[in-house]
Design a protein around this motif. Structure first.
Motif, short mmCIF file in Angstrom:
data_model
loop_
_atom_site.label_atom_id
_atom_site.label_comp_id
_atom_site.label_asym_id
_atom_site.label_seq_id
_atom_site.Cartn_x
_atom_site.Cartn_y
_atom_site.Cartn_z
N UNK B 209 -9.84 -0.61 11.73
CA UNK B 209 -8.33 0.25 11.21
C UNK B 209 -7.48 -0.91 12.59
N UNK B 213 -3.33 -4.21 9.63
CA UNK B 213 -1.94 -3.41 10.23
C UNK B 213 -1.99 -2.62 10.78
N UNK B 214 -2.94 -3.21 12.19
CA UNK B 214 -2.49 -2.18 13.38
C UNK B 214 -1.26 -3.32 14.08
N UNK B 216 2.81 -3.92 15.12
CA UNK B 216 3.87 -2.66 15.36
C UNK B 216 5.12 -3.63 15.12
N UNK B 217 4.61 -5.17 14.82
CA UNK B 217 6.40 -5.23 14.21
C UNK B 217 7.02 -6.01 15.46
N UNK B 236 1.61 -11.64 9.53
CA UNK B 236 2.24 -11.63 8.13
C UNK B 236 1.58 -12.23 7.13
N UNK B 239 -1.76 -10.95 5.76
CA UNK B 239 -1.36 -9.21 5.31
C UNK B 239 -1.02 -10.10 4.16
N UNK B 240 -0.35 -11.08 3.97
CA UNK B 240 0.53 -11.81 2.31
C UNK B 240 -0.67 -12.15 1.56
N UNK B 252 -6.96 1.17 5.28
CA UNK B 252 -5.90 0.86 6.26
C UNK B 252 -4.26 1.78 5.30
N UNK B 253 -3.73 2.11 4.38
CA UNK B 253 -2.72 1.92 3.70
C UNK B 253 -2.60 1.16 3.94
N UNK B 254 -2.65 -0.07 4.40
CA UNK B 254 -1.94 -1.32 4.91
C UNK B 254 -1.47 -1.67 3.43
N UNK B 257 0.69 0.59 0.93
CA UNK B 257 1.92 0.79 1.81
C UNK B 257 3.06 -0.57 1.41
N UNK B 258 2.78 -1.67 1.60
CA UNK B 258 3.30 -2.25 1.37
C UNK B 258 3.72 -2.62 -1.05
#
Lengths: 300, 383
Positions: B209, B213-214, B216-217, B236, B239-240, B252-254, B257-258
């Motif tokens: 968590x 994905x934590x 905040x960009x 990023x 994540x990709x 975590x919905x990462x 969400x994407x």
């Protein structure tokens, strides 16, 4: 001036008062808005995170549509997040001719092509750099005297400085200060004014997200601001729409009204709070409405 | 091209002082030093220590921006003290006095020295910062494609100064966030073709968590880094790779969400906010809202929806039906999605590797006067 106008998604979705107030304010500033209603979402960084070429192509399409608007001097947006996401894509497209040609090939089916060197400015930048603070000042009908306004910039419009063209000549990270000042208001500085509202992680870590929003709002309350103003509708979602939940997360009452930039400008240009959609906020901008009917606000 | 020598000038410093062992609260301490304007903030601090107060605490070593010891905050921004010129620091100071504080997000040991072990190094260790290789080690060197190594050199440029950690806005509210420096270090191994544990690394960082994905960009780390490591950009990319290449659907919905976001843009051209929430929690389709996780979140969102509808911020129709761009345009947008997403490999431009067209042109142009070298033509460059 005529601009190719990109309103973004959220200004036509959950913050309709932003799009509406921009439409009201534009004629008062002699801005002719040609809406890019065929363009699609900038991706807000999320599509770029998913697939860079996809985000770059979708934004190149928007840029190409903007370049087709006859007589438009530049492209204008009212969403900081769009500004940041689009600037990132444009940086890649402008940096490398081969890559630009590759992305343009994706647009060939529609007969569209992006040519290097588009100017894309957020309304805030356009206000200061194209219209000018002197002209803006001359148009003020109801100076924001005694109204204490906290600027909330958001991230995408202040970082990274190089990509966004922020330097000594273009102190874009101070433009909200300058605009509030020009409109006759009092600038309230507080710790969170250039920090993150937390919106990008609201689906992934709601607690951390709203702790950010709640802290900045709390800082503004402590600094005795009457309201905040932001050029970013996504910040507005976290700061206004989510404020009742943010209050619970940080364990304190906030009740801090958050205005969109065109609303604050419109107020000073003599428009009524209702026309500017101030009644559509979750946190009622009572302080601002009361101010507009106070001796100072009403006299102006 | 010799620079004009500028004689020493007076510079005022305002130092944040704190000694936890004294029992006293932190305080500000002002000193005036005399140095040439091109000298560094570190030299100014050292002069103040030598001339006025030997108890000023500052950590430093190389004095040339390579050891990463002297990370501080100068006028509210993280920086290496040895890499910040005095004239520039004075120009960015609010009142002409250069304000120097210890870095943020880490406990202060004394004055300008923070506890890097307690935060930064702990987080770096968290990402298993070494190569995990299961194949037999080759007799001589590993042979890897040049591009993939050039790519990871960006994260290898990190000097562990902690500037990005200092100002990380996600860590400010969630101290357990793994953070920009450590996640950039994680990319250093995920991007390394010699490493054999990419999948385990990514799964670990996506499911945590306080992992990828934590973030905040907010671009704070991108601005803070004195070495151009671009930590947020590396996050990023993690994540990709986690979603597109390893198909990791995290708790975590990462990923959802994407997928929900990009799916909604493909379907409608612009965002349909009301659908983004249930799909991010429940799954990236219209049925996502019937998932228990989505139901729970929708229940929690009732106050938001109530006020939104009450104030006519949202309309019932807007919630139930998406805005769409005109259908002919939507067709074109979908065609772009189809074309780009059907490529066997993602096509990416890494400006760190390629540089800018202009970057290639400039040095050549400046060399013309000196050596009469012909201007190199750049194939396909813009008119």
């Amino acid at each position: 001036m005529k601009v190719a106008y990109w309103p973004g998604c959220v200004s036509r979705g959950f913050t309709p008062e932003l799009h509406g107030s921009m439409a009201k304010v534009a004629p008062l500033l002699d801005i002719e808005l040609v809406e890019l209603d065929r363009a699609c979402c900038s991706g807000a960084g999320v599509i770029a995170e998913h697939n860079q070429e996809l985000a770059d192509t979708l934004n190149a399409r928007t840029f190409a549509l903007a370049q087709q608007v006859q007589g438009a001097e530049l492209m204008m947006n009212i969403c900081s997040t769009c500004q940041g996401a689009q600037s990132e894509c444009q940086e890649r497209l402008d940096a490398n001719a081969e890559y630009r040609a590759h992305v343009n090939a994706n647009l060939a089916g529609e007969g569209l092509s992006y040519e290097k060197g588009l100017t894309n400015k957020n309304f805030l930048w356009l206000l200061v750099e194209e219209i000018g603070l002197d002209t803006l000042s001359a148009k003020v009908k109801r100076p924001l005297t005694n109204l204490k306004v906290g600027p909330f910039y958001g991230c995408y419009i202040v970082r990274p400085r190089d990509r966004l063209g922020i330097d000594a000549e273009h102190p874009r990270d101070h433009y909200l200060h300058q605009v509030i000042d020009t409109l006759g208001g009092t600038v309230i500085e507080y710790a969170g004014m250039r920090k993150c509202c937390g919106f990008p992680i609201i689906m992934m870590n709601k607690e951390a997200s709203l702790k950010q929003a709640g802290r900045h709002l709390g800082d503004a309350v402590d600094a005795e601001a009457d309201c905040l103003v932001t050029p970013c509708p996504l910040c507005h979602l976290n700061l206004d729409l989510q404020q009742p939940i943010a209050e619970k997360v940080v364990g304190r009452e906030l009740q801090m009204p958050v205005l969109h930039l065109p609303q604050l400008v419109g107020l000073a240009l003599g428009l009524e709070p209702r026309e500017l959609g101030l009644s559509r906020h979750v946190v009622r901008p009572t302080s601002v409405i009361d101010w507009s009917t106070s001796v100072v606000g009403a006299a102006a | 091209m010799a620079e004009i020598y500028k004689p020493p000038e007076e510079f005022k410093l305002r130092l944040r002082r704190y000694d936890p062992e004294s029992g006293e609260a932190p305080y500000w301490d002002e000193h005036t030093v005399e140095l040439e304007p091109h000298r560094s903030v570190l030299e100014a601090i050292l002069q103040a220590r030598d001339r006025f107060d030997g108890s000023i605490g500052i950590r430093c070593s190389c004095r040339q921006a390579i050891c990463g010891s002297c990370g501080v905050r100068v006028n509210d921004e993280p920086a290496l003290a040895c890499h910040t010129h005095l004239d520039a620091a004075r120009a960015s100071a609010r009142d002409g006095v250069i304000e120097i504080e210890p870095m943020g997000n880490m406990p202060v040991l004394k004055d300008l020295i923070v506890d890097m072990d307690a935060v930064h190094w702990k987080k770096v260790k968290r990402v298993t910062p070494w190569l995990i290789n299961k194949q037999p080690v080759p007799e001589r060197e590993y042979i890897v494609p040049r591009e993939s190594m050039v790519d990871v050199t960006q994260t290898m440029a990190c000097i562990q100064c902690g500037a990005c950690v200092s100002d990380c806005l996600a860590m400010e509210v969630d101290p357990g966030f793994i953070g920009p420096a450590a996640l950039a270090k994680a990319y250093r191994f995920v991007g390394d073709p010699r490493d054999d544990e990419h999948d385990i690394r990514l799964r670990d960082l996506a499911e945590d968590p306080q992992g990828i994905y934590d973030c905040t960009h907010c671009f704070k780390c991108v601005e803070a880094c004195p070495k151009g490591v671009n930590p947020m950009g590396q996050i990023m990319r993690l994540r990709r790779i986690a979603t597109a290449d390893h198909h990791i659907v995290d708790q975590n919905n990462g990923e959802r969400h994407e997928a929900a976001f990009t799916g909604l843009i493909r379907d409608n051209g612009i965002l349909w906010e009301a659908e983004l929430v249930p799909r991010s929690y429940g799954g990236a389709s219209w049925f996502g809202k019937f998932h228990p996780a989505a139901g729970k979140e929708l229940l929690a969102s009732i106050p938001v929806a109530f006020y939104g509808l009450l104030r006519r911020k949202m309309t019932v129709m807007g919630v139930l039906k998406p805005h769409k761009i005109p259908s002919s345009d939507l067709k074109s947008v979908r065609a772009i999605f189809d074309k780009v997403e059907s490529r066997p490999e993602r096509y990416e431009l890494n400006l760190y590797v390629t540089g800018y067209d202009e970057d290639i042109e400039e040095p050549v142009a400046s060399a013309v006067g000196a050596e009469g070298a012909p201007t190199q033509s750049i194939e396909g460059s813009a008119p």
